[in-house]
Design an enzyme around this catalytic site. Structure first.
Site, mmCIF file in Angstrom:
data_model
loop_
_atom_site.group_PDB
_atom_site.id
_atom_site.type_symbol
_atom_site.label_atom_id
_atom_site.label_comp_id
_atom_site.label_asym_id
_atom_site.label_seq_id
_atom_site.Cartn_x
_atom_site.Cartn_y
_atom_site.Cartn_z
ATOM 1 N N ARG A 1 0.851 -1.195 0.000
ATOM 2 C CA ARG A 1 0.000 0.000 0.000
ATOM 3 C C ARG A 1 0.884 1.240 0.000
ATOM 4 N NH1 ARG A 1 -2.638 2.976 4.847
ATOM 5 N NH2 ARG A 1 -3.835 4.538 3.721
ATOM 6 N N HIS B 1 -3.035 10.915 1.102
ATOM 7 C CA HIS B 1 -2.503 10.651 2.438
ATOM 8 C C HIS B 1 -1.869 11.957 2.939
ATOM 9 C CE1 HIS B 1 -1.080 7.159 5.189
ATOM 10 N NE2 HIS B 1 -0.802 8.279 5.833
ATOM 11 N N GLU C 1 -7.604 8.157 6.455
ATOM 12 C CA GLU C 1 -7.968 8.746 7.752
ATOM 13 C C GLU C 1 -8.491 10.184 7.678
ATOM 14 O OE1 GLU C 1 -4.836 8.429 10.618
ATOM 15 O OE2 GLU C 1 -4.713 6.256 10.484
ATOM 16 N N ASN D 1 -7.108 1.277 9.930
ATOM 17 C CA ASN D 1 -5.827 1.530 10.594
ATOM 18 C C ASN D 1 -6.036 1.381 12.093
ATOM 19 O OD1 ASN D 1 -4.990 2.166 8.041
ATOM 20 N ND2 ASN D 1 -4.695 4.352 8.429
ATOM 21 N N TYR E 1 -4.175 0.989 15.873
ATOM 22 C CA TYR E 1 -2.965 1.082 16.700
ATOM 23 C C TYR E 1 -3.226 0.789 18.174
ATOM 24 C CZ TYR E 1 -0.628 2.840 12.627
ATOM 25 O OH TYR E 1 -0.083 2.922 11.376
ATOM 26 N N GLU F 1 -3.250 -0.469 8.034
ATOM 27 C CA GLU F 1 -2.099 -0.102 8.862
ATOM 28 C C GLU F 1 -2.253 -0.761 10.222
ATOM 29 O OE1 GLU F 1 -1.391 4.135 9.412
ATOM 30 O OE2 GLU F 1 -1.785 4.546 7.303
HETATM 31 C C1 FCB Z 1 -1.480 6.888 10.946
HETATM 32 C C2 FCB Z 1 -1.048 7.463 9.622
HETATM 33 C C3 FCB Z 1 0.307 7.002 9.164
HETATM 34 C C4 FCB Z 1 1.282 6.898 10.312
HETATM 35 C C5 FCB Z 1 0.692 6.116 11.458
HETATM 36 C C6 FCB Z 1 1.620 5.924 12.629
HETATM 37 O O1 FCB Z 1 -2.405 7.735 11.532
HETATM 38 O O2 FCB Z 1 -1.990 7.139 8.631
HETATM 39 O O3 FCB Z 1 0.743 7.854 8.155
HETATM 40 O O4 FCB Z 1 1.705 8.149 10.693
HETATM 41 O O5 FCB Z 1 -0.478 6.738 11.903
#
Ligand code: FCB
Length: 446
Positions: A78, A122, A165, A291, A293, A352
């Protein structure tokens, strides 16, 4: 912890990057500045005062980078396309050299059997566009830019995402001021968010008209919210936090309306919605990239603005260098919940997922056992969600290599490949080697 992975045969594994974070070459072949060039150079808000001027020099080193992706057994990659390379003034004249770069990249990926996942936006918005995302016309400009790109790349791209995002573009860029363009105003953030959603809605039919096989969708950041105590107030903070972070974007795209409770919570700050906007925004799509985290672990705090959610540190958990709790269970829970609440979305993929760690290159090696475990556990969470019936088609790690981490500059390393910036040398980290071996194992089962 022992793992028990079970993925469909056509599932893709790979990694992700974005243009401004890796390409460098900001003044080459006709590219003009984006809002991030200006923000990095002038705002004083990048932790190490760095910029994306050189970054990973991927604009020149891409053949080596793709060779490394092959070596790491990727099925998919990607990347994002830099609007200021393709239409340097945002609207009008097309820069063929900019398009040529992505044309070559896509062909080289296909030659290597790596499926291209292209994101059209992006965060590197052409600086020349008046008013940025506060201007409704930027949504139209985005649809024009989309048409130029998809006419050239079309069905050679496996999966198209309009935006990365929109929540982050709007909230961090227009309300928190930590990202370009650095504004700090909730009304502006919600206007920007609406114009971003509209841009997505206008681009979907453009992508459809120029493709037959490619998947069309968007990438959204997700964060499940959990109450940090058994109180009703903590439960309410979790509901409200979820509304602001997740439902404000998923509801318009999947159902064609903003969530009523969150709309009420935002009060006077809500955006102007014109007739027909929500029908455009909710045009049917093929997939949503996610995405993930971390999670939100919250108590209610009425001294902070809506959603009145205060993040609590969980002493039982590990945290990454970003200060983000490591919580793989949240990914599983969120996938199951999204499939339940948004049956309109036929497919999800992880666009992500990853962790920043304080990596060090020692004797030519980077040992990152905590990141390796992060990947093992999050990939397990995806496998478990699939077992519960969630339709999933890919898992892409963030990131292929260390890069310019926005407001943190080069002080945060997310790569599964280490970048030694002075020499631009790439070194596969322990986690990257684990991932490469894992993919090889999956391929052997197909
Ligand atoms: C996300 C972004 C990516 C990167 C990660 C850690 O929010 O899409 O570009 O910065 O966080």
């Amino acid at each position: 912890m022992s793992q028990n992975y079970n993925f469909p045969k056509n599932f893709h594994f790979g990694s992700a990057t974005s243009s401004y974070q890796i390409e460098g070459a900001v003044n080459e072949d006709g590219r003009k500045p984006s809002i991030w060039d200006e923000f990095a150079h002038k705002s004083g808000r990048i932790a190490d005062h760095s910029t994306g001027d050189i970054a990973c020099d991927h604009y020149h080193l891409w053949p080596e980078d793709l060779a490394l992706m092959s070596k790491m057994n990727f099925d998919a990659y990607r990347f994002s396309i830099a609007w200021p390379r393709v239409i340097p003034d945002g609207r009008g004249a097309v820069n063929q050299k900019g398009l040529d770069f992505y044309d070559r990249l896509v062909d080289a990926l296909l030659e290597r059997g790596i499926a291209p996942y292209a994101t059209l936006y992006h965060w590197d918005l052409p600086l020349a566009l008046p008013g940025g995302w506060l201007n409704r016309d930027t949504a139209k400009a985005f649809a024009e830019y989309t048409e130029v790109v998809v006419r050239r790349l079309g069905d050679r791209v496996h999966s198209w995402a309009t935006l990365n995002e929109p929540r982050c573009s709007a909230t961090v860029g227009y309300q928190e001021g930590r990202h370009a363009p650095g504004e700090m105003d909730r009304t502006k953030a919600l206007t920007a968010a609406h114009n971003l959603l509209l841009a997505h809605g206008l681009a979907v039919p453009v992508l459809r008209a120029a493709t037959r096989k490619a998947k069309v969708g968007i990438v959204l950041d997700i964060k499940p919210y959990y109450p940090a105590s058994v109180s009703n107030t903590a439960a309410q903070a979790a509901i409200d936090g979820d509304g602001v972070f997740n439902r404000w974007f998923f509801d318009p795209i999947a159902k064609g309306h903003y969530p009523a409770d969150t709309w009420a919570g935002f009060g006077e700050h809500v955006p102007t919605v014109e007739d027909g906007d929500m029908a455009l925004i909710s045009a049917p799509i093929d997939s949503v990239g996610l995405n993930y985290y971390s999670r939100g672990f919250v108590e209610q705090d009425k001294s902070v603005r809506f959603p009145h959610a205060k993040e609590i540190r969980n002493p039982a958990s590990g945290y990454t260098e970003m200060g983000w709790e490591i919580y793989p269970q949240g990914l599983h829970d969120m996938l199951v919940r999204l499939h339940r609440d948004y049956p309109e979305i036929p497919d999800f993929y992880i666009a992500e997922n990853g962790a920043a760690m304080a990596d060090e290159l020692v004797d030519g090696k980077v040992s990152d056992p905590v990141r390796e475990q992060y990947y093992r556990d999050h990939i397990q969470a995806v496998s478990d969600a699939i077992a519960k019936g969630v339709p999933m088609s890919a898992y892409l790690a963030w990131s292929f290599m260390d890069n310019f981490e926005w407001g943190f500059g080069y002080t945060r390393r997310f790569g599964i490949v280490y970048v030694d910036y002075p020499t631009q040398q790439r070194v596969v980290k322990q986690s990257g080697q684990w991932f490469a071996d894992f993919i090889a194992g999956q391929k052997a089962l197909r």
